[in-house]
Design a protein around this motif. Structure first.
Motif, short mmCIF file in Angstrom:
data_model
loop_
_atom_site.label_atom_id
_atom_site.label_comp_id
_atom_site.label_asym_id
_atom_site.label_seq_id
_atom_site.Cartn_x
_atom_site.Cartn_y
_atom_site.Cartn_z
N ASN A 1 0.87 -1.18 0.15
CA ASN A 1 0.12 0.03 0.10
C ASN A 1 0.96 1.12 0.15
OD1 ASN A 1 -2.17 1.74 0.23
ND2 ASN A 1 -2.62 1.18 2.27
N LEU A 2 0.87 1.86 -1.20
CA LEU A 2 1.69 3.18 -1.27
C LEU A 2 0.88 4.16 -0.68
CD1 LEU A 2 3.00 2.54 -4.77
CD2 LEU A 2 4.16 1.91 -2.57
N LYS A 3 0.99 4.74 0.66
CA LYS A 3 0.23 5.60 1.33
C LYS A 3 1.15 6.21 2.15
CE LYS A 3 -3.63 5.44 4.66
NZ LYS A 3 -4.52 4.60 5.38
N ASP A 4 0.82 7.70 2.10
CA ASP A 4 1.31 8.67 3.17
C ASP A 4 0.77 8.63 4.48
OD1 ASP A 4 3.03 9.48 1.17
OD2 ASP A 4 1.79 11.40 0.60
N GLU A 5 1.58 8.76 5.54
CA GLU A 5 1.12 8.67 6.75
C GLU A 5 1.95 9.56 7.85
OE1 GLU A 5 -0.65 5.09 9.40
OE2 GLU A 5 1.24 4.91 8.82
N GLY A 6 1.41 10.49 8.38
CA GLY A 6 2.14 11.70 8.90
C GLY A 6 3.36 12.17 8.07
N GLU A 7 4.56 12.18 8.63
CA GLU A 7 5.69 12.57 8.13
C GLU A 7 6.37 11.62 7.24
OE1 GLU A 7 8.52 14.27 10.84
OE2 GLU A 7 7.13 15.43 11.97
N ASN A 8 5.90 10.27 7.38
CA ASN A 8 6.14 9.39 6.38
C ASN A 8 5.54 9.47 5.04
OD1 ASN A 8 7.85 7.78 8.36
ND2 ASN A 8 5.94 6.98 9.06
N LYS A 9 6.25 9.84 3.84
CA LYS A 9 6.00 10.02 2.67
C LYS A 9 6.66 8.96 1.56
CE LYS A 9 4.04 14.02 3.85
NZ LYS A 9 2.51 13.90 4.23
N PHE A 10 5.50 8.30 0.61
CA PHE A 10 6.05 7.49 -0.36
C PHE A 10 6.85 8.54 -1.49
CE2 PHE A 10 5.51 5.76 -4.69
CZ PHE A 10 6.29 4.95 -4.46
N ILE A 11 7.95 8.61 -1.93
CA ILE A 11 8.32 9.66 -3.02
C ILE A 11 8.70 8.92 -4.31
CG2 ILE A 11 10.32 10.96 -3.58
CD1 ILE A 11 10.86 11.46 -0.55
N GLY A 12 8.89 7.65 -4.22
CA GLY A 12 9.21 6.80 -5.48
C GLY A 12 9.90 5.71 -5.19
#
Length: 195
Positions: A69-80
């Motif tokens: 699951n490519l999902k942003d959560e708080g400060e954790n971000k998927f960039i690539g």
């Protein structure tokens, strides 16, 4: 002897796997079968070059939605991620999809490789609308899908749904070679939707 590794949180609940660095998770070859792992979902964060799952049986349970699951959560971000690889894996039991992208728009994967895999019993009744590889309704992308020598059995939905709403002009190439699809797509969708 058969053994299943199930990842559990400190509260005793099924756990997500959080990946922030390049990694290969590989099961040892054994005559008894593949090493079995079970997790709620894998989440990728940051800017990764390669994530590989190899020679594993990946087992979901009722109520678990996605393998990745490519999902942003708080400060954790998927960039690539440059490459996401599934090699010699069996994947079964998840309710929605192998991969769903719902992180920051404009992010995606360079390539998804799936080789010599057996994917079965994923949302077999087609009770939801998620494709096995789900990238739609936002500026999410995969530059290339390469699916080879794999079998999809008892899959209730379509295999790839890649619908970008971006004007960025990104192309998505797909190669599907030497694969078998049996009892797939009960919800009357196209098997592959790429635009």
């Amino acid at each position: 002897a058969d053994m299943t590794v199930t990842l559990i949180s400190t509260e005793g609940n099924p756990s997500n796997v959080l990946i922030t660095k390049d990694i290969t998770i590989r099961g040892e070859s054994a005559s008894e079968g593949k090493a079995t792992i079970s997790f709620k979902e894998m989440r990728l964060y940051g800017d990764l070059s390669s994530v590989t799952l190899e020679n594993l049986k990946i087992v979901g349970e009722s109520g678990w939605s996605y393998v990745v699951n490519l999902k942003d959560e708080g400060e954790n971000k998927f960039i690539g991620c440059g490459e996401l690889n599934f090699i010699d894996c069996e994947i079964t039991g998840y309710g929605n999809a192998i991969i769903r992208h719902q992180a920051t728009e404009g992010t995606g994967l360079g390539r998804i490789n799936m080789d010599n895999c057996y994917v079965h019993n994923m949302n077999p009744e087609g009770s939801n609308s998620y494709a096995m590889f789900m990238f739609k309704n936002a500026d999410y992308y995969v530059e290339e899908f390469v699916i080879t020598n794999s079998t999809f059995y008892n899959i209730g939905t379509n295999i790839i749904e890649h619908r970008s709403v971006s004007d960025a002009g990104r192309n998505c190439n797909a190669t599907v070679r030497n694969c078998t699809f049996h009892n797939c797509g009960k919800n009357s969708r196209y098997m592959f939707t790429i635009d």
